[in-house]
Design an enzyme around this catalytic site. Structure first.
Site, mmCIF file in Angstrom:
data_model
loop_
_atom_site.group_PDB
_atom_site.id
_atom_site.type_symbol
_atom_site.label_atom_id
_atom_site.label_comp_id
_atom_site.label_asym_id
_atom_site.label_seq_id
_atom_site.Cartn_x
_atom_site.Cartn_y
_atom_site.Cartn_z
ATOM 1 C CB SER A 19 -0.940 0.016 1.205
ATOM 2 O OG SER A 19 -0.215 0.136 2.416
ATOM 3 C CE LYS A 69 -2.767 1.974 4.929
ATOM 4 N NZ LYS A 69 -2.706 1.131 3.713
#
Length: 278
Positions: free
Chosen positions: A42, A119
């Site tokens: 990701s 993230k």
């Protein structure tokens, strides 16, 4: 008898040494740095599957999430940070707290599952965040996207989970070249990083997200392959992340393995030793 006493004392000393070492390691991991191994794609290409890094836990101060989790399913150990420090959860505050800056790459605890995620911070408390035709907008100002060629990787199982990448030029056969469009994204106040795109997706156009006070909005750099704050927690996403759930900032990759285990030294990526996270 003397020999037995000496053996007994040696065993006791060995046990004490192990206990002290574990205590020191626990304190070090709680207060300073926590190891983290990247399990998914990701955050490509900023972080690759198999990157190993230490998370700086001093960057944002300390909360219940700073306590280490010890999960070893093979031997039945599943000790969560909340099991140890759950008494400190709930007021969304931190000791010696310092808020992250936009653009920081952060490890945090998922607000519902407790799993560790990594993230990039794109939304700060009070911000208006929206995706418009694949372009991130912050407080109604679109970020600058500069085309920067193509990110190419081999279409094959990656990491321990054996996941295969998604491709802009798909479908791609086993061993083929999997391509993604590469852009340099620059925030309105400055600060740039690389993001990847594989084409139009459902999350390329969203409503406006109003980031609550004491919360942050996270997105993965591999925008079309990231479960992040664009999806609410009820839909399997991350949603808004409370300040107290932050664990620390990722500053530098220590080493990286392209194989199914970081112990497979022959698969280590030589160009990623001590690579700064940007």
């Amino acid at each position: 008898m003397a020999d037995d006493a000496k053996k007994g004392n040696a065993i006791v000393e060995t046990i004490k040494t192990i206990v002290y070492a574990l205590l020191i390691a626990g304190v070090f991991r709680t207060l300073f740095f926590q190891p983290f191994w990247i399990p998914s794609g990701s955050m490509k290409e900023t972080l690759l599957i198999g990157d190993f890094l230490f998370v700086n836990k001093m960057a944002y101060g300390y909360s219940y999430a700073s306590c280490p989790s010890v999960i070893m399913p093979g031997i039945g150990i599943n000790i969560d940070a909340e099991d140890i420090c759950g008494m400190f959860r709930g007021d969304n505050s931190r000791l010696f707290g310092s808020e992250p800056e936009r653009g920081d790459v952060v490890v945090f605890r998922h607000p519902v599952t407790g799993r560790d995620f990594i993230k990039r911070v794109v939304g700060l408390p009070g911000d208006r965040i929206q995706m418009r035709q694949g372009v991130l907008s912050i407080n109604d100002v679109p970020v600058e996207l500069t085309p920067d060629g193509v990110f190419t990787e081999t279409f094959e199982p990656q990491g321990p989970q054996g996941t295969r990448p998604r491709c802009a030029n798909g479908p791609v056969g086993q061993g083929g070249a999997c391509e993604k469009l590469r852009f340099i994204e620059t925030f309105p106040e400055g600060g740039s990083h690389i993001v990847l795109d594989i084409g139009p997706q459902s999350m390329d156009d969203t409503g406006v997200y109003m980031v609550p006070e004491g919360h942050f909005f996270f997105m993965g750099d591999n925008r079309d392959n990231s479960s992040d704050s664009r999806l609410p927690q009820s839909a399997g996403g991350v949603g808004f992340v409370p300040f107290e759930n932050l664990i620390g900032r990722a500053d530098r990759v220590m080493f990286s393995s392209a194989g199914r285990s970081m112990l497979f030294f022959w698969t280590w990526r030589g160009d990623r030793f001590f690579k700064a996270v940007e």
